[in-house]
Design a protein around this motif. Sequence first.
Motif, PDB file in Angstrom:
ATOM      1  N   LEU A 184       0.879  -1.176  -0.103  1.00 29.35           N
ATOM      2  CA  LEU A 184       0.005   0.111   0.040  1.00 29.35           C
ATOM      3  C   LEU A 184       0.785   1.326   0.055  1.00 29.35           C
ATOM      4  O   LEU A 184       0.371   2.287  -0.747  1.00 29.35           O
ATOM      5  N   LEU A 185       1.894   1.128   0.712  1.00 33.37           N
ATOM      6  CA  LEU A 185       3.120   2.369   0.592  1.00 33.37           C
ATOM      7  C   LEU A 185       3.616   2.654  -0.566  1.00 33.37           C
ATOM      8  O   LEU A 185       3.855   4.033  -0.666  1.00 33.37           O
ATOM      9  N   PRO A 187       2.691   2.832  -3.811  1.00 34.01           N
ATOM     10  CA  PRO A 187       2.398   3.819  -4.565  1.00 34.01           C
ATOM     11  C   PRO A 187       1.905   5.169  -4.137  1.00 34.01           C
ATOM     12  O   PRO A 187       2.240   6.201  -4.675  1.00 34.01           O
ATOM     13  N   ILE A 188       1.821   5.156  -2.850  1.00 34.01           N
ATOM     14  CA  ILE A 188       1.823   6.400  -1.930  1.00 34.01           C
ATOM     15  C   ILE A 188       3.156   7.099  -2.072  1.00 34.01           C
ATOM     16  O   ILE A 188       3.507   8.422  -2.216  1.00 34.01           O
ATOM     17  N   LEU A 189       4.118   6.459  -1.661  1.00 33.81           N
ATOM     18  CA  LEU A 189       5.418   7.181  -1.551  1.00 33.81           C
ATOM     19  C   LEU A 189       5.905   7.554  -2.909  1.00 33.81           C
ATOM     20  O   LEU A 189       6.581   8.484  -3.271  1.00 33.81           O
ATOM     21  N   SER A 190       5.373   6.581  -3.915  1.00 34.14           N
ATOM     22  CA  SER A 190       5.991   6.875  -5.561  1.00 34.14           C
ATOM     23  C   SER A 190       5.298   8.337  -5.763  1.00 34.14           C
ATOM     24  O   SER A 190       5.681   9.435  -6.282  1.00 34.14           O
ATOM     25  N   ARG A 191       3.873   8.492  -5.490  1.00 37.55           N
ATOM     26  CA  ARG A 191       3.095   9.724  -5.787  1.00 37.55           C
ATOM     27  C   ARG A 191       3.878  11.003  -4.924  1.00 37.55           C
ATOM     28  O   ARG A 191       4.173  12.061  -5.438  1.00 37.55           O
ATOM     29  N   VAL A 192       4.107  10.688  -3.637  1.00 38.17           N
ATOM     30  CA  VAL A 192       4.735  11.765  -2.629  1.00 38.17           C
ATOM     31  C   VAL A 192       6.037  12.136  -3.248  1.00 38.17           C
ATOM     32  O   VAL A 192       6.572  13.314  -3.555  1.00 38.17           O
ATOM     33  N   HIS A 195       5.925  14.005  -6.498  1.00 36.71           N
ATOM     34  CA  HIS A 195       5.327  15.550  -6.298  1.00 36.71           C
ATOM     35  C   HIS A 195       6.748  16.288  -5.527  1.00 36.71           C
ATOM     36  O   HIS A 195       6.853  17.415  -5.941  1.00 36.71           O
TER      37      HIS A 195
END
Length: 695
Positions: A184-185, A187-192, A195
């Motif tokens: 779960l982390l 893709p979130i880390l990828s987006r963050v 950015h």
Amino acid sequence: MVLRFALIVGVCLSVAAVTIVVATRYLNQQEAEKNAATHARFVGRSLLAPTLKPTDFTAPLTEERKAALDQFFSSRVLIGGTSLILLVGEEGIAYATDGGLAVGSNPDPARVTGALGGDITSSTGTIADPNANKKTKVLETYVGVNGGTAVFYQDYGPIAAAAQAAFLPIAGTLELAVLLLFALLVPILSRVTRHMRQQMEQIDHQAHHDDLTGLPNRLHFRKAIEQHFRDQPSAAIMMIDLDGFKDVNDTLGHDVGDKLLQEVPERLHAALPAGAALARLGGDEFAVMLPNATAEEALATGVAIRRRLERPFQFDHLSLAVDASIGIAEAPRHGADAYTVLKNADVAMYVAKETRSGCAIYDPVRDTLDPERLRLLADLRGALERGEISPHYQPKLALATDRIQGVEALARWEHPALGMITPDRWIPLVEQAGYHELLLRRMIETTLEQLAVWDRLGIRLAASINLSMHDLFDIRLPELIDGLIGSSEISPQSITFEITESAFMANPTRVRRVLAGIADLGCRISIDDYGTGYSSLTYLRSLPVDELKIDRSFVKDIHDEPTNVQIVRSTIDLAHSLGLTVVAEGIEQPEELEVLRNLGCDMIQGYIIGRPRKPAALTARLLAGRRHEVMVPIALVPAEPPTNDHSQVLRSRSDGHPDILRAAPTSSSTERAERRATPRLPLTPTPARGHSRVS
């Protein structure tokens, strides 16, 4: 960056998971051992205590008792993983279920004593199995029974199996949770991370580029120069400053100014050779680096840039003409490092601006960025407010009457510590600091006061005040002039405002409007330096002009220049046909004066009549000349003022402005230098006024 961050997070989660797994396994083992010890205690209290006798813990036992105990232990106790039991008394081991064959089963005396006191303790160890010829890991538990101690040796295999059975579901669940969390982390880390990378790139771009134009900024440009100098030490640096940009911002607004700044780079790029680097340093200042170019090659580029900028910029229905001053420095000729070359190019730019030459190559002789210049800049505003900067007046002679009928007000600065400072040293500082309105107000107010003083003395004079190109866009100027004249004793017809042809051409539409506004007040308009710029009947017909001032270059030695005689004659005839007065400036020789008189020139101005003087000195000479029946040129009046009490009379009537009439000798270089350095102040238009002018 995303992969690195995800890897770090994964490692951290794995370490955390391993730590939790190890801790869980340890706790499970501890719990399993505790359960085994509890089982031993239960057996001791529930089975051994009712069966064993106190004599069973003292050796030697009878064969019959040994057999009974063997039967009891094998059938009732040595089950469920218990492999050996010792009965220990005060004299040592009294009984062993294996007959004493196990090696390593030596009870700890301290723990035996503790068990007799009621303590139940356990620990892991090993015993040797003589039949299997191997060592077995066991859990050793001491339990007090009927005055003796029973030592239980339990096989550790079942205990470990029990711990493992409890541990595996927990470990599996935990590992699965960690994997899901990581999944779960990511893709979130990828987006963050993406950015963050965009933000960092944006911050870096903003730190090195100008937001308005997108060009590299001062920091980026300087780094580019330093990088180039590390590889190749030769380059030409150009500093470009837009002339009159402050006026655009002040009068048309910052929106128009920003649009202008956004369009200028396109013109600059079109004039630059391949490989040139362009940057905006701030405000209206741009810079160019020409790798491996000489100053002379950069000069040709500068000329091309100014030609590109000559074409008016169009904004809706507004047309703006822009000029530029360009300074050039060459490395390593004018400096071997970025700081020095940039500084010297900046110095050359100010030289180009002050001399109005358009482009200038750095010359150490002209480098005026010294402590004295900084001191003048710091003292300038105070000098304007304290009245250290005030007009000196140069007389104008009417040739029809040989009388002084007017004066031109020329700004002069008498510094309390440095003395008289030549205009060419401080007028550019006025433009640089934006003190145009302060200087203009000072010139108009002081001139009006002086005209009133002369009027009370019976001396009727008109005065001319110069208007600067930097003030041409100020549409509030007619209002300012109206307020100052309205609060004085002087008629607007006594004031003439002089502009140059080049000032008008900077923005003809706006200048025409400003001039019309001034003319509507009743003031006169004069075209200064006529013939040196864009001489055209078109603007003479469209402007509210009352007077032409023929430039010195046409009247110098006119008695020996037949061509100039024809030019001046045609100019005078043209002006008279349009209803204009003609003034010839820079007259120094009697022969020049007589030729101009014969050509029909109306007025003359020059050293032959008088240099610019302080009010008191000029007043004394005017009064001395008035004692003659005809007002003769001041040059023919005795040099020293009369010894009567005129000075006291003038001071008493100066309305608290002693500097207006303070007598003192004047000094100046050439007339042309004085007049060219004099500020030309601002303007604005409207319909017709009540005196004659060209329509």
